[in-house]
Design a protein around this motif. Structure first.
Motif, short mmCIF file in Angstrom:
data_model
loop_
_atom_site.label_atom_id
_atom_site.label_comp_id
_atom_site.label_asym_id
_atom_site.label_seq_id
_atom_site.Cartn_x
_atom_site.Cartn_y
_atom_site.Cartn_z
N ASN A 93 -5.76 13.20 5.85
CA ASN A 93 -6.50 14.66 5.37
C ASN A 93 -5.94 15.05 4.09
O ASN A 93 -6.21 16.00 4.00
N SER A 94 -4.73 14.63 3.50
CA SER A 94 -4.27 15.01 2.32
C SER A 94 -4.34 13.93 1.16
O SER A 94 -3.91 12.88 1.29
N ALA A 95 -5.25 14.54 0.27
CA ALA A 95 -5.51 13.52 -0.90
C ALA A 95 -4.29 13.19 -1.57
O ALA A 95 -3.91 12.13 -1.95
N TYR A 96 -3.17 13.96 -1.69
CA TYR A 96 -1.84 13.79 -2.31
C TYR A 96 -1.09 12.71 -1.71
O TYR A 96 -0.66 11.54 -2.24
N TYR A 97 -0.80 12.97 -0.29
CA TYR A 97 -0.17 11.91 0.60
C TYR A 97 -0.86 10.58 0.54
O TYR A 97 -0.45 9.45 0.44
N LYS A 98 -2.38 10.47 0.56
CA LYS A 98 -2.97 9.12 0.53
C LYS A 98 -2.59 8.39 -0.60
O LYS A 98 -2.21 7.08 -0.63
N ASN A 99 -2.91 8.88 -1.78
CA ASN A 99 -2.33 8.42 -2.66
C ASN A 99 -1.05 8.13 -2.92
O ASN A 99 -0.86 6.99 -3.47
N SER A 100 -0.33 8.73 -2.58
CA SER A 100 1.30 8.57 -2.86
C SER A 100 1.81 7.31 -1.67
O SER A 100 2.42 6.50 -2.26
N PHE A 101 1.14 7.43 -0.70
CA PHE A 101 1.34 6.36 0.34
C PHE A 101 0.71 5.02 0.07
O PHE A 101 1.37 3.93 -0.23
N ASP A 102 -0.54 5.01 -0.58
CA ASP A 102 -0.99 3.82 -1.07
C ASP A 102 -0.32 3.15 -2.37
O ASP A 102 -0.01 2.08 -2.26
N ALA A 103 0.14 4.14 -3.19
CA ALA A 103 0.87 3.65 -4.21
C ALA A 103 2.10 3.04 -3.65
O ALA A 103 2.71 2.01 -4.57
N ALA A 104 2.77 3.58 -2.67
CA ALA A 104 4.02 2.95 -2.26
C ALA A 104 3.80 1.78 -1.28
O ALA A 104 4.47 1.10 -0.63
N GLU A 105 2.32 1.38 -1.22
CA GLU A 105 1.87 0.33 -0.21
C GLU A 105 2.50 0.51 1.05
O GLU A 105 3.09 -0.21 1.80
N ILE A 106 2.16 1.62 1.82
CA ILE A 106 2.94 1.91 3.04
C ILE A 106 1.72 2.58 3.92
O ILE A 106 1.02 3.61 3.56
N LYS A 107 1.54 2.39 5.18
CA LYS A 107 0.21 2.70 5.95
C LYS A 107 0.92 3.44 6.96
O LYS A 107 2.27 3.08 7.36
N PRO A 108 0.45 4.50 7.54
CA PRO A 108 1.09 5.07 8.79
C PRO A 108 1.50 4.32 9.73
O PRO A 108 2.58 4.64 10.68
N SER A 109 1.01 3.09 10.06
CA SER A 109 1.17 2.04 11.27
C SER A 109 2.64 1.40 10.83
O SER A 109 3.36 1.03 11.77
N ASP A 110 3.25 1.61 9.72
CA ASP A 110 4.29 0.94 9.21
C ASP A 110 5.42 1.76 9.65
O ASP A 110 6.63 1.50 9.59
#
Ligand code: ZN
Length: 435
Positions: free
Chosen positions: A61-78
């Motif tokens: 739900n947050s565009a910022y965290y989506k981008n920043s987690f994607d950039a760090a190659e982290i998914k919530p299931s990690d």
């Protein structure tokens, strides 16, 4: 407790206010009074559950965290353990300001509050806090009060430093009386007399520690009547100097306890009656990285705060440390101070943390407890203002400690017997006028 008609009336007013403003506060207070008896394993299990939920919500739900987690190659299931928190990126105050809109989640809440950080330095930060998270935070505060048998609706003296106009003062007096509180507006004689009269029946005092200290000194020096009914004296927002405590005990019959938190993190820690600052583990995960605090708020979903560098130096106690009060919430040994500005020598740069060490060493080695403020007007020069009078032997001790840290890179002067009152603003221990 005393159920006088006056007190019952105060309680009623308070409850009506809470019911409208914070409907879920009763739920959270009940929850927190139960969880304060949890074992550390239970607390950690709760933290993991809330962390997984938070990371999932932020990612979705947050565009910022989506981008920043994607950039760090982290998914919530990690995020399978609390250790996995370290895989997530760190966020700073500048990020909160610059990406404010993108950090906010697109979740809809029936009720939101706008939170504001008062910017003593730099820009002020505005963000939304949903009712549940706001109520959780208030309940965390009131849980701390409960350790001192304090009820939030009881008569309290409030120390908050602003310069008010006469018109503002009238408005504030009305709002204060609705909350059963009173405050000191200035240090003029009639103001102090009014305050001392109210103080007689007050059950707790709270606010800026330097203002509470200042008032304690006035009460002691003018031999004013000491309040007899105080259950808690709580300092926030500023460093509580060890040197304050003697005057405070003399004036108020007890030491000042400490509450630690910030608008963007919520309550981080609250001191228990046995003198330990327990982390508010149901609300925050605290990491210590290179002496710096990094906070994750577990309850705020409208504006998620994940791995936030708040800007304070801290020291966490070992996780095995225990407290006589019986709570197993981890302990923060000290909040060392704001990271704030750099100290400039003639050739090198230094962290302002050095001042903390200098005065801590004096306290440990010489039992010399000092209240201080250090000012830098130009590179390679410092002025140390000390509240207490110093004899020549004490002066030499202080000079030696300063030289241990700054060697030949710094010229300095020491001015003792100084008045360090910051009457209507926060008292800073280091002020730099460079840049
Ligand atoms: Zn304790």
């Amino acid at each position: 407790m005393d159920q006088s008609p006056q007190l019952m009336f105060e309680k009623l007013i308070f409850n009506i206010g809470q019911r409208f403003r914070n409907p879920s506060i009763a739920y959270w207070l009940h929850f927190l009074k139960a969880s304060e008896k949890w074992t550390s394993e239970e607390l950690l299990a709760y933290q993991l559950k809330k962390l997984q939920e938070l990371v999932g919500i932020a990612y979705e739900n947050s565009a910022y965290y989506k981008n920043s987690f994607d950039a760090a190659e982290i998914k919530p299931s990690d995020i399978k353990s609390l250790e996995d928190l370290k895989k997530l990126p760190i966020i700073t105050k500048n990020d909160l300001l610059n990406y404010n809109k993108e950090i906010h989640t697109n979740l809809k809440y029936r009720k939101n509050f706008q939170a504001n950080t008062s910017g003593t330095s730099g820009e002020s930060l505005k963000f939304n806090r949903e009712e549940s998270a706001d109520s959780f935070n208030r309940a965390s505060l009131f849980r701390g009060y409960s350790w001192y048998n304090v009820y939030p609706w009881e008569l309290n003296g409030y120390f908050w430093g602003y310069n008010f106009s006469e018109k503002e003062e009238i408005k504030i007096r009305i709002l204060d009386s609705l909350q059963n509180r009173f405050r000191i507006f200035n240090y003029r004689k009639e103001s102090i007399d009014f305050f001392a009269k109210k103080l007689k029946n007050a059950k707790y005092l709270h606010g800026y520690s330097s203002m509470i200290y200042e008032t304690a000194k006035i009460i002691n020096s003018q031999n004013l009547e000491k309040p007899a009914n105080l259950k808690m004296v709580k300092g926030t927002s500023e460093k509580i100097f060890e040197a304050y405590q003697e005057e405070i005990k003399k004036a108020f019959g007890q030491k000042m306890i400490s509450e630690y938190g910030a608008a963007e993190t919520g309550i981080i820690a609250f001191e228990c009656p046995k003198g330990n600052m327990h982390l508010n583990m149901e609300g925050v995960i605290v990491e210590e990285i290179d002496h710096e605090i990094v906070v994750t708020n577990l309850q705020m979903h409208a504006f998620p705060i994940i791995r936030y560098k708040l800007g304070d130096y801290i020291k966490l106690a070992a996780k095995t440390a225990t407290c006589e009060c019986g709570m197993q919430h981890f302990i923060i040994e000290e909040v060392t101070g704001r990271i704030g500005q750099t100290v400039y020598g003639k050739n090198n740069k230094y962290p302002s943390l050095y001042f903390y060490y200098i005065f801590k060493n004096l306290a440990l080695k010489q039992s010399l407890l000092l209240t201080y403020q250090v000012i830098q007007e130009e590179k390679g020069k410092l002025t140390f203002l000390i509240e207490q009078p110093l004899d020549s032997r004490q002066l030499i001790s202080l000079e030696n400690e300063i030289e241990v840290y700054f060697k030949n890179d710094m010229e300095f002067t020491i001015e003792h017997s100084q008045n360090l009152t910051a009457q209507h603003k926060k008292l800073k221990s280091f002020i730099s006028n460079i840049e």
